[in-house]
Design an enzyme around this catalytic site. Structure first.
Site, PDB file in Angstrom:
ATOM      1  N   GLU A   1       5.010  -6.926 -11.304  1.00  0.00           N
ATOM      2  CA  GLU A   1       3.652  -6.796 -11.840  1.00  0.00           C
ATOM      3  C   GLU A   1       3.571  -5.466 -12.568  1.00  0.00           C
ATOM      4  O   GLU A   1       4.193  -4.482 -12.151  1.00  0.00           O
ATOM      5  CB  GLU A   1       2.576  -6.800 -10.745  1.00  0.00           C
ATOM      6  CG  GLU A   1       2.297  -8.113 -10.086  1.00  0.00           C
ATOM      7  CD  GLU A   1       1.156  -8.014  -9.065  1.00  0.00           C
ATOM      8  OE1 GLU A   1       0.258  -7.146  -9.223  1.00  0.00           O
ATOM      9  OE2 GLU A   1       1.168  -8.805  -8.104  1.00  0.00           O
TER      10      GLU A   1
ATOM     11  N   GLU B   1       3.691  -6.640  -2.049  1.00  0.00           N
ATOM     12  CA  GLU B   1       3.067  -5.323  -1.866  1.00  0.00           C
ATOM     13  C   GLU B   1       2.733  -5.026  -0.407  1.00  0.00           C
ATOM     14  O   GLU B   1       1.783  -4.312  -0.097  1.00  0.00           O
ATOM     15  CB  GLU B   1       1.807  -5.205  -2.740  1.00  0.00           C
ATOM     16  CG  GLU B   1       2.073  -5.390  -4.223  1.00  0.00           C
ATOM     17  CD  GLU B   1       0.809  -5.385  -5.071  1.00  0.00           C
ATOM     18  OE1 GLU B   1      -0.274  -5.068  -4.539  1.00  0.00           O
ATOM     19  OE2 GLU B   1       0.892  -5.702  -6.270  1.00  0.00           O
TER      20      GLU B   1
END
Length: 344
Positions: free
Chosen positions: A270, A178
């Site tokens: 995720e 991320e």
């Protein structure tokens, strides 16, 4: 087949590391064989307690195919403050049960932790808000203490990865995740220092430490952060739709396709709420695997102290549908990944 997928789902089972282990090659061959046809169910283990797997099997009768783990508490700046690493033995146990192992690393900054309660304690030292550590400065001066500390930390994680390698476990390895969001320190100074750190990490783990069991999952989430096809095996996207919103996340799948012209498999590395498998098929977003985050995303502790399905994000009905759907693969359906044929 959806138009945007024409030709993009045919991925050759070739890993970026030319001397990858046989079990890494086997896993890659299996993943390539199912990509676009089925998706692997997955669940992240909780860092403190791990009731998620038990809750899922009680509700659905199935275990996920992919177990998600985290080297968070192996970060040296956490260990020196009393954190107790847990996930390497959990991952070994999961592999021995026949599961697939993926690891991320919530990398606590090696120094310069703000350590102020309540929101910026040392235990939140992977967040940009909780440290003043400067990745750009470290990457710009390889003779600096900061750079040396980053290498020390990578070496500490290499020890754990070598343990996994020693027992034959291929790892879907997802570091520096991320990054483009900027909320983690490794993404706080833009793409250039993060891309450099990724490439250095690849070189150090592969060439210095001799790790050949890693399948490199890049999860930067913006094409400006892409380190190059020679450094990436699989692309991952982390997506958290609103509560009880079971979308395919087609636009994010298309976005990930656009990071490179090379054919790379794309995973939902995720998620919060589960994607509806019917929408994944119908809209053309065949994620390679999903990995639901832990805690309240899947379970809740009842008044009696027992863990049960937490329906805040994914209702029980959708959980059961997902794990019972013909498009999804559960643990019991996985082949023996120590004997799967190596292609090529």
């Amino acid at each position: 087949m959806k138009e945007h997928l024409q030709g993009r789902l045919a991925v050759e089972p070739k890993l970026i590391h030319p001397a990858a282990s046989d079990n890494a090659k086997r896993l890659m061959a299996y993943l390539c064989s199912i990509y676009g046809k089925r998706t692997l169910t997955g669940q992240q283990y909780g860092v403190v307690s791990t009731p998620e797997m038990d809750v899922i099997v009680r509700a659905t009768g199935k275990y996920p195919a992919v177990g998600g783990f985290d080297f968070m508490n192996d970060s040296p700046s956490r260990v020196e403050r009393g954190a107790v690493p847990t996930d390497t033995p959990l991952a070994i146990d999961w592999w021995r049960r026949g599961g697939i192992v993926t690891f991320c690393w919530h990398w606590n900054a090696p120094k310069d932790l703000i350590d102020e309660a309540p929101d910026n304690g040392w235990h939140r030292g992977f967040y940009t808000s909780a440290t003043t550590f400067d990745i750009a400065g470290a990457m710009n001066d390889e003779s600096s203490e900061d750079f040396a500390l980053l290498m020390r930390d990578i070496d500490a994680i290499a020890i754990q990865l070598k343990i996994l390698q020693s027992v034959g476990i291929p790892v879907l390895w997802r570091p520096l995740h991320e990054a483009s969001g900027g909320w983690f320190w490794w993404g706080a100074k833009g793409p250039q220092p993060c891309v450099k750190l990724w490439r250095i990490m690849y070189d150090r783990l592969t060439n210095l430490h001799g790790l050949n069991n890693l399948i490199w999952v890049w999860n930067g989430q913006h094409r400006d952060w892409y380190p190059g096809d020679e450094y990436v095996d699989i692309i991952g996207e982390d997506i958290y739709p609103p509560e009880r919103t079971y979308i395919s996340s087609l636009e994010r799948f298309r976005q990930a396709l656009g990071y490179t012209t090379a054919n790379k498999m794309i995973a939902l590395s995720e998620n919060g709420p589960l994607p509806d498998p019917d929408k994944m098929i119908g809209e053309g977003a065949p994620w390679l695997w999903n990995c639901t985050w832990y805690g309240g995303f899947v379970c809740v502790k009842g008044a009696n102290g027992e863990w049960d399905v937490g329906e805040q994000y994914t209702e029980r009905e959708m959980l059961i549908k997902y794990y019972g759907h013909p498009f999804t693969v559960t643990l019991d359906e996985l082949p023996d990944l120590t004997a799967y044929p190596i292609e090529g």
